[in-house]
Scaffold this active site. Structure first.
Site, PDB file in Angstrom:
ATOM      1  N   HIS A  21       0.803  -1.231   0.000  1.00 26.99           N
ATOM      2  CA  HIS A  21       0.000   0.000   0.000  1.00 26.99           C
ATOM      3  C   HIS A  21       0.833   1.277   0.000  1.00 26.99           C
ATOM      4  CE1 HIS A  21       1.010  -0.105   4.262  1.00 26.99           C
ATOM      5  NE2 HIS A  21       0.576   1.141   4.376  1.00 26.99           N
ATOM      6  N   LEU A  24       3.855   2.958  -5.367  1.00 28.01           N
ATOM      7  CA  LEU A  24       3.194   3.774  -6.387  1.00 28.01           C
ATOM      8  C   LEU A  24       1.783   3.289  -6.663  1.00 28.01           C
ATOM      9  CD1 LEU A  24       3.278   5.880  -8.751  1.00 28.01           C
ATOM     10  CD2 LEU A  24       4.245   4.041 -10.169  1.00 28.01           C
ATOM     11  N   SER A 117       2.568  -7.295 -15.287  1.00 25.59           N
ATOM     12  CA  SER A 117       3.292  -6.258 -16.015  1.00 25.59           C
ATOM     13  C   SER A 117       3.276  -6.581 -17.497  1.00 25.59           C
ATOM     14  CB  SER A 117       4.733  -6.183 -15.517  1.00 25.59           C
ATOM     15  OG  SER A 117       5.532  -5.415 -16.403  1.00 25.59           O
ATOM     16  N   SER A 118       3.342  -5.542 -18.319  1.00 27.72           N
ATOM     17  CA  SER A 118       3.386  -5.754 -19.764  1.00 27.72           C
ATOM     18  C   SER A 118       4.692  -6.399 -20.210  1.00 27.72           C
ATOM     19  CB  SER A 118       3.181  -4.428 -20.506  1.00 27.72           C
ATOM     20  OG  SER A 118       4.173  -3.490 -20.140  1.00 27.72           O
ATOM     21  N   CYS A 119       5.699  -6.460 -19.337  1.00 32.35           N
ATOM     22  CA  CYS A 119       6.976  -7.075 -19.712  1.00 32.35           C
ATOM     23  C   CYS A 119       6.883  -8.595 -19.785  1.00 32.35           C
ATOM     24  CB  CYS A 119       8.086  -6.655 -18.761  1.00 32.35           C
ATOM     25  SG  CYS A 119       8.003  -7.436 -17.141  1.00 32.35           S
ATOM     26  N   TYR A 146      12.222 -10.417 -13.753  1.00 32.62           N
ATOM     27  CA  TYR A 146      10.942  -9.891 -13.261  1.00 32.62           C
ATOM     28  C   TYR A 146       9.790 -10.515 -14.035  1.00 32.62           C
ATOM     29  CZ  TYR A 146       7.399  -6.352 -12.067  1.00 32.62           C
ATOM     30  OH  TYR A 146       6.274  -5.704 -11.642  1.00 32.62           O
ATOM     31  N   LYS A 150       6.506 -12.758 -12.759  1.00 35.54           N
ATOM     32  CA  LYS A 150       5.123 -12.335 -12.980  1.00 35.54           C
ATOM     33  C   LYS A 150       4.332 -13.376 -13.772  1.00 35.54           C
ATOM     34  CE  LYS A 150       4.832  -8.539 -10.678  1.00 35.54           C
ATOM     35  NZ  LYS A 150       3.891  -8.450  -9.540  1.00 35.54           N
ATOM     36  N   HIS A 189      12.129   3.826 -13.273  1.00 42.14           N
ATOM     37  CA  HIS A 189      11.701   3.681 -14.654  1.00 42.14           C
ATOM     38  C   HIS A 189      11.992   4.977 -15.410  1.00 42.14           C
ATOM     39  CE1 HIS A 189       9.186   0.375 -12.883  1.00 42.14           C
ATOM     40  NE2 HIS A 189       9.678  -0.213 -13.945  1.00 42.14           N
TER      41      HIS A 189
END
Length: 324
Positions: A21, A24, A117-119, A146, A150, A189
Protein backbone atom coordinates in the site's frame (compact mmCIF):
# COMPACT_ATOMS: atom_id res chain seq x y z
CA UNK A 1 -16.12 -14.87 -19.79
CA UNK A 2 -17.48 -16.33 -16.59
CA UNK A 3 -20.06 -14.38 -14.69
CA UNK A 4 -18.67 -12.89 -11.52
CA UNK A 5 -19.74 -15.60 -9.10
CA UNK A 6 -18.52 -13.49 -6.18
CA UNK A 7 -20.13 -10.20 -7.26
CA UNK A 8 -22.38 -10.37 -4.20
CA UNK A 9 -19.39 -9.99 -1.87
CA UNK A 10 -18.27 -6.68 -3.37
CA UNK A 11 -19.77 -3.93 -1.24
CA UNK A 12 -18.39 -0.94 0.63
CA UNK A 13 -18.26 -2.78 3.94
CA UNK A 14 -16.11 -5.75 2.91
CA UNK A 15 -12.63 -6.01 4.35
CA UNK A 16 -9.98 -5.46 1.68
CA UNK A 17 -6.27 -6.07 2.21
CA UNK A 18 -4.02 -4.07 -0.13
CA UNK A 19 -0.49 -5.51 -0.15
CA UNK A 20 2.16 -2.94 -1.03
CA UNK A 21 0.00 0.00 0.00
CA UNK A 22 2.95 2.39 0.34
CA UNK A 23 4.14 1.90 -3.23
CA UNK A 24 3.19 3.77 -6.39
CA UNK A 25 0.32 1.46 -7.33
CA UNK A 26 -0.81 0.42 -3.87
CA UNK A 27 -1.17 3.99 -2.61
CA UNK A 28 -3.21 4.90 -5.70
CA UNK A 29 -5.48 1.88 -5.16
CA UNK A 30 -6.06 2.99 -1.56
CA UNK A 31 -7.01 6.48 -2.82
CA UNK A 32 -9.41 5.02 -5.37
CA UNK A 33 -11.06 2.61 -2.94
CA UNK A 34 -11.60 5.39 -0.42
CA UNK A 35 -13.03 7.70 -3.08
CA UNK A 36 -15.62 5.00 -3.86
CA UNK A 37 -16.67 4.55 -0.25
CA UNK A 38 -14.72 1.45 0.70
CA UNK A 39 -13.87 2.09 4.34
CA UNK A 40 -12.74 -1.30 5.67
CA UNK A 41 -9.22 -1.39 4.21
CA UNK A 42 -6.39 -3.31 5.90
CA UNK A 43 -2.72 -2.48 5.35
CA UNK A 44 0.61 -3.53 6.83
CA UNK A 45 3.99 -1.85 6.51
CA UNK A 46 7.11 -3.83 5.61
CA UNK A 47 8.25 -3.49 9.20
CA UNK A 48 5.03 -5.05 10.48
CA UNK A 49 4.68 -7.84 7.90
CA UNK A 50 7.45 -9.40 5.81
CA UNK A 51 5.64 -10.68 2.70
CA UNK A 52 8.56 -13.04 2.01
CA UNK A 53 7.84 -14.85 5.29
CA UNK A 54 5.12 -17.41 4.52
CA UNK A 55 4.32 -18.20 8.14
CA UNK A 56 3.87 -14.50 8.90
CA UNK A 57 1.66 -13.95 5.84
CA UNK A 58 -0.48 -16.98 6.67
CA UNK A 59 -0.91 -15.84 10.28
CA UNK A 60 -1.85 -12.32 9.25
CA UNK A 61 -4.44 -13.41 6.68
CA UNK A 62 -5.90 -16.00 9.03
CA UNK A 63 -6.26 -13.39 11.78
CA UNK A 64 -7.63 -10.54 9.64
CA UNK A 65 -9.74 -12.70 7.31
CA UNK A 66 -10.15 -10.16 4.48
CA UNK A 67 -12.64 -11.10 1.77
CA UNK A 68 -10.57 -9.36 -0.91
CA UNK A 69 -6.80 -9.23 -1.39
CA UNK A 70 -5.17 -6.91 -3.94
CA UNK A 71 -1.52 -7.77 -4.59
CA UNK A 72 0.27 -4.53 -5.45
CA UNK A 73 3.49 -5.61 -3.72
CA UNK A 74 6.57 -6.27 -5.83
CA UNK A 75 10.23 -5.45 -6.31
CA UNK A 76 10.26 -3.18 -9.36
CA UNK A 77 12.76 -1.11 -11.29
CA UNK A 78 14.04 -0.10 -14.72
CA UNK A 79 16.61 -1.64 -17.05
CA UNK A 80 19.57 -0.83 -14.80
CA UNK A 81 17.98 -2.36 -11.71
CA UNK A 82 16.85 -5.50 -13.56
CA UNK A 83 20.31 -5.96 -15.06
CA UNK A 84 22.13 -5.55 -11.76
CA UNK A 85 19.84 -7.37 -9.32
CA UNK A 86 18.46 -10.40 -11.22
CA UNK A 87 18.46 -12.70 -8.18
CA UNK A 88 16.43 -10.27 -6.07
CA UNK A 89 13.98 -9.61 -8.89
CA UNK A 90 13.12 -13.28 -9.39
CA UNK A 91 13.37 -14.54 -5.81
CA UNK A 92 11.65 -11.65 -4.03
CA UNK A 93 8.75 -11.46 -6.46
CA UNK A 94 8.19 -15.22 -6.53
CA UNK A 95 8.24 -15.34 -2.73
CA UNK A 96 5.84 -12.42 -2.25
CA UNK A 97 3.22 -13.56 -4.75
CA UNK A 98 3.41 -17.25 -3.80
CA UNK A 99 2.84 -16.40 -0.14
CA UNK A 100 -0.05 -14.06 -0.89
CA UNK A 101 -1.88 -16.26 -3.39
CA UNK A 102 -1.61 -19.46 -1.38
CA UNK A 103 -2.20 -17.69 1.93
CA UNK A 104 -5.27 -15.90 0.60
CA UNK A 105 -6.80 -19.13 -0.67
CA UNK A 106 -6.17 -20.93 2.61
CA UNK A 107 -7.58 -18.01 4.65
CA UNK A 108 -10.87 -18.09 2.73
CA UNK A 109 -10.37 -14.95 0.66
CA UNK A 110 -13.19 -14.63 -1.86
CA UNK A 111 -11.49 -12.47 -4.49
CA UNK A 112 -7.80 -12.05 -5.31
CA UNK A 113 -6.38 -9.42 -7.69
CA UNK A 114 -2.87 -10.07 -9.02
CA UNK A 115 -1.03 -7.23 -10.74
CA UNK A 116 1.50 -8.28 -13.37
CA UNK A 117 3.29 -6.26 -16.02
CA UNK A 118 3.39 -5.75 -19.76
CA UNK A 119 6.98 -7.07 -19.71
CA UNK A 120 5.54 -10.62 -19.59
CA UNK A 121 5.13 -10.56 -23.37
CA UNK A 122 7.78 -11.80 -25.86
CA UNK A 123 10.33 -9.19 -26.94
CA UNK A 124 9.51 -9.49 -30.64
CA UNK A 125 5.77 -10.12 -30.40
CA UNK A 126 3.46 -8.42 -32.88
CA UNK A 127 2.13 -5.02 -31.85
CA UNK A 128 -0.15 -4.18 -30.18
CA UNK A 129 0.30 -6.94 -27.58
CA UNK A 130 -2.75 -9.16 -27.23
CA UNK A 131 -3.35 -11.23 -24.11
CA UNK A 132 -3.00 -14.47 -26.07
CA UNK A 133 0.63 -13.65 -26.98
CA UNK A 134 1.76 -14.75 -23.52
CA UNK A 135 4.42 -17.50 -23.70
CA UNK A 136 4.68 -17.43 -27.51
CA UNK A 137 8.32 -16.27 -27.70
CA UNK A 138 11.52 -15.23 -25.93
CA UNK A 139 11.43 -12.46 -23.33
CA UNK A 140 13.39 -9.20 -23.34
CA UNK A 141 16.70 -10.17 -21.65
CA UNK A 142 17.01 -6.94 -19.65
CA UNK A 143 13.90 -7.71 -17.58
CA UNK A 144 13.36 -11.45 -17.93
CA UNK A 145 13.87 -12.11 -14.20
CA UNK A 146 10.94 -9.89 -13.26
CA UNK A 147 8.89 -11.15 -16.21
CA UNK A 148 9.40 -14.83 -15.34
CA UNK A 149 8.24 -14.16 -11.79
CA UNK A 150 5.12 -12.34 -12.98
CA UNK A 151 4.30 -15.09 -15.48
CA UNK A 152 4.58 -17.60 -12.64
CA UNK A 153 2.11 -15.47 -10.66
CA UNK A 154 -0.38 -15.53 -13.53
CA UNK A 155 -0.07 -19.29 -13.82
CA UNK A 156 -0.43 -19.74 -10.07
CA UNK A 157 -3.67 -17.74 -10.10
CA UNK A 158 -4.93 -19.84 -13.00
CA UNK A 159 -3.90 -23.08 -11.30
CA UNK A 160 -5.66 -22.18 -8.04
CA UNK A 161 -8.78 -21.20 -9.98
CA UNK A 162 -8.70 -24.47 -11.95
CA UNK A 163 -8.02 -26.78 -9.00
CA UNK A 164 -9.73 -24.98 -6.12
CA UNK A 165 -12.22 -22.61 -7.77
CA UNK A 166 -10.28 -19.68 -6.27
CA UNK A 167 -11.51 -16.40 -7.82
CA UNK A 168 -8.13 -14.89 -8.71
CA UNK A 169 -7.85 -12.43 -11.59
CA UNK A 170 -4.65 -11.15 -13.22
CA UNK A 171 -4.23 -7.63 -14.62
CA UNK A 172 -1.31 -6.62 -16.85
CA UNK A 173 -0.61 -2.89 -16.62
CA UNK A 174 1.58 -1.02 -19.05
CA UNK A 175 4.31 1.38 -17.84
CA UNK A 176 2.94 3.31 -14.87
CA UNK A 177 3.86 6.73 -13.51
CA UNK A 178 2.46 9.32 -11.15
CA UNK A 179 2.47 10.61 -7.57
CA UNK A 180 4.55 8.43 -5.27
CA UNK A 181 6.85 7.21 -8.04
CA UNK A 182 10.50 6.27 -7.54
CA UNK A 183 12.71 9.09 -8.88
CA UNK A 184 16.08 7.41 -8.23
CA UNK A 185 18.30 8.00 -11.26
CA UNK A 186 19.77 4.47 -11.19
CA UNK A 187 16.86 2.24 -10.24
CA UNK A 188 13.73 4.02 -11.47
CA UNK A 189 11.70 3.68 -14.65
CA UNK A 190 12.27 5.99 -17.59
CA UNK A 191 9.61 8.66 -17.01
CA UNK A 192 10.35 9.55 -13.35
CA UNK A 193 14.08 9.35 -14.12
CA UNK A 194 13.61 11.89 -16.92
CA UNK A 195 11.65 14.22 -14.64
CA UNK A 196 14.41 14.24 -12.04
CA UNK A 197 17.21 14.41 -14.60
CA UNK A 198 15.72 17.44 -16.37
CA UNK A 199 14.85 19.16 -13.10
CA UNK A 200 18.36 18.81 -11.71
CA UNK A 201 19.88 19.92 -15.02
CA UNK A 202 17.62 22.98 -14.90
CA UNK A 203 18.73 23.77 -11.35
CA UNK A 204 22.40 23.45 -12.33
CA UNK A 205 21.79 25.35 -15.59
CA UNK A 206 23.37 22.53 -17.61
CA UNK A 207 23.57 22.94 -21.38
CA UNK A 208 22.89 19.25 -22.18
CA UNK A 209 21.12 16.21 -20.77
CA UNK A 210 22.14 12.67 -21.74
CA UNK A 211 19.38 10.12 -22.37
CA UNK A 212 19.89 6.34 -22.34
CA UNK A 213 19.60 4.68 -25.75
CA UNK A 214 18.73 5.96 -29.20
CA UNK A 215 15.34 7.41 -28.32
CA UNK A 216 13.71 5.24 -30.99
CA UNK A 217 11.87 2.65 -28.81
CA UNK A 218 8.19 3.34 -28.23
CA UNK A 219 6.46 2.96 -24.91
CA UNK A 220 2.94 3.29 -23.53
CA UNK A 221 2.38 5.17 -20.26
CA UNK A 222 -0.61 4.98 -17.92
CA UNK A 223 -1.20 7.42 -15.08
CA UNK A 224 -1.23 5.43 -11.86
CA UNK A 225 -4.59 6.77 -10.67
CA UNK A 226 -6.10 5.46 -13.90
CA UNK A 227 -4.51 2.08 -13.17
CA UNK A 228 -6.03 2.12 -9.70
CA UNK A 229 -9.44 2.95 -11.13
CA UNK A 230 -9.18 0.06 -13.59
CA UNK A 231 -8.13 -2.28 -10.78
CA UNK A 232 -11.17 -1.46 -8.65
CA UNK A 233 -13.45 -1.59 -11.72
CA UNK A 234 -12.24 -5.09 -12.63
CA UNK A 235 -12.38 -6.21 -9.00
CA UNK A 236 -16.05 -5.29 -9.07
CA UNK A 237 -16.89 -6.56 -12.55
CA UNK A 238 -14.49 -9.26 -13.79
CA UNK A 239 -14.01 -12.92 -12.92
CA UNK A 240 -12.07 -15.08 -15.34
CA UNK A 241 -8.83 -17.05 -15.64
CA UNK A 242 -7.64 -15.04 -18.63
CA UNK A 243 -5.41 -12.02 -18.09
CA UNK A 244 -6.53 -8.47 -18.89
CA UNK A 245 -4.25 -5.79 -20.34
CA UNK A 246 -4.56 -2.38 -18.67
CA UNK A 247 -3.27 0.59 -20.66
CA UNK A 248 -4.15 3.51 -22.87
CA UNK A 249 -3.76 1.83 -26.25
CA UNK A 250 -1.42 4.64 -27.37
CA UNK A 251 2.37 4.88 -27.28
CA UNK A 252 5.13 7.46 -27.73
CA UNK A 253 8.82 7.27 -28.65
CA UNK A 254 11.35 7.77 -25.86
CA UNK A 255 12.65 10.79 -27.81
CA UNK A 256 9.20 12.37 -27.95
CA UNK A 257 8.65 11.55 -24.27
CA UNK A 258 11.96 13.18 -23.33
CA UNK A 259 11.04 16.30 -25.31
CA UNK A 260 7.64 16.48 -23.58
CA UNK A 261 9.20 16.12 -20.10
CA UNK A 262 11.85 18.68 -21.05
CA UNK A 263 9.11 21.16 -22.00
CA UNK A 264 7.03 20.55 -18.85
CA UNK A 265 10.04 20.83 -16.53
CA UNK A 266 11.33 23.87 -18.39
CA UNK A 267 14.85 22.73 -19.29
CA UNK A 268 16.21 24.82 -22.13
CA UNK A 269 19.33 22.82 -23.02
CA UNK A 270 20.04 20.15 -25.62
CA UNK A 271 19.17 16.43 -25.53
CA UNK A 272 21.98 13.95 -26.24
CA UNK A 273 21.03 10.31 -26.85
CA UNK A 274 23.62 7.73 -25.72
CA UNK A 275 23.37 4.86 -28.23
CA UNK A 276 25.90 2.85 -26.19
CA UNK A 277 23.23 2.28 -23.54
CA UNK A 278 20.59 -0.46 -24.11
CA UNK A 279 17.27 0.41 -25.71
CA UNK A 280 15.36 -2.57 -24.36
CA UNK A 281 12.30 -3.82 -26.24
CA UNK A 282 11.79 -1.90 -29.54
CA UNK A 283 8.08 -1.34 -28.91
CA UNK A 284 5.64 -2.28 -26.18
CA UNK A 285 2.03 -1.29 -26.80
CA UNK A 286 -0.87 -3.14 -25.23
CA UNK A 287 -4.00 -4.17 -27.07
CA UNK A 288 -6.70 -2.92 -24.70
CA UNK A 289 -9.79 -3.99 -26.64
CA UNK A 290 -10.68 -6.54 -23.97
CA UNK A 291 -10.55 -3.85 -21.29
CA UNK A 292 -12.65 -1.48 -23.38
CA UNK A 293 -15.20 -4.24 -23.95
CA UNK A 294 -15.46 -4.61 -20.18
CA UNK A 295 -16.47 -0.94 -20.07
CA UNK A 296 -13.34 0.90 -18.88
CA UNK A 297 -11.01 3.37 -20.63
CA UNK A 298 -8.09 5.50 -19.42
CA UNK A 299 -8.89 9.16 -18.73
CA UNK A 300 -5.64 11.06 -18.06
CA UNK A 301 -3.79 12.71 -20.96
CA UNK A 302 -0.02 12.06 -20.88
CA UNK A 303 0.99 15.74 -20.71
CA UNK A 304 -1.46 16.41 -17.86
CA UNK A 305 -0.27 13.31 -16.02
CA UNK A 306 3.38 14.37 -16.33
CA UNK A 307 2.52 17.87 -15.08
CA UNK A 308 0.79 16.40 -12.03
CA UNK A 309 3.68 14.01 -11.41
CA UNK A 310 6.25 16.80 -11.65
CA UNK A 311 4.20 18.86 -9.22
CA UNK A 312 4.17 15.98 -6.76
CA UNK A 313 7.92 15.56 -7.22
CA UNK A 314 8.54 19.21 -6.39
CA UNK A 315 6.29 19.10 -3.35
CA UNK A 316 7.76 15.88 -1.95
CA UNK A 317 11.44 15.76 -2.87
CA UNK A 318 12.65 18.84 -1.03
CA UNK A 319 13.08 20.95 -4.15
CA UNK A 320 11.91 24.54 -4.51
CA UNK A 321 9.61 25.34 -7.37
CA UNK A 322 11.37 27.42 -10.03
CA UNK A 323 9.21 29.43 -12.38
CA UNK A 324 9.84 28.77 -16.06
Amino acid sequence: METNKNAKIINNNIKIYVAGHQGLVGSAIIRNLQSKGYDNIVTQTRQDLDLMDKAAVDAFLDQEKPLVVIDAAAKVGGIHANDNYPAEFIYNNLSIQNNLIDGAYRAGVQKFVFLGSSCIYPKMADQPLKEEYLLTGALEPTNEWYAVAKIAGIKMCQAYRQQYGFDAISLMPTNLYGPGDNFDLQNSHVLPALIRKFHEAKIRQDTTVSIWGTGAPKREFLYVDDMADATVFLLENYSDAEIVNVGTGEDVSIKALAQLVQYIVGFNGELVFDANKPDGTPRKLLDVNKLHQQGWQAKTDLAIGIQQTYGWFLDNQGYLRIEQ
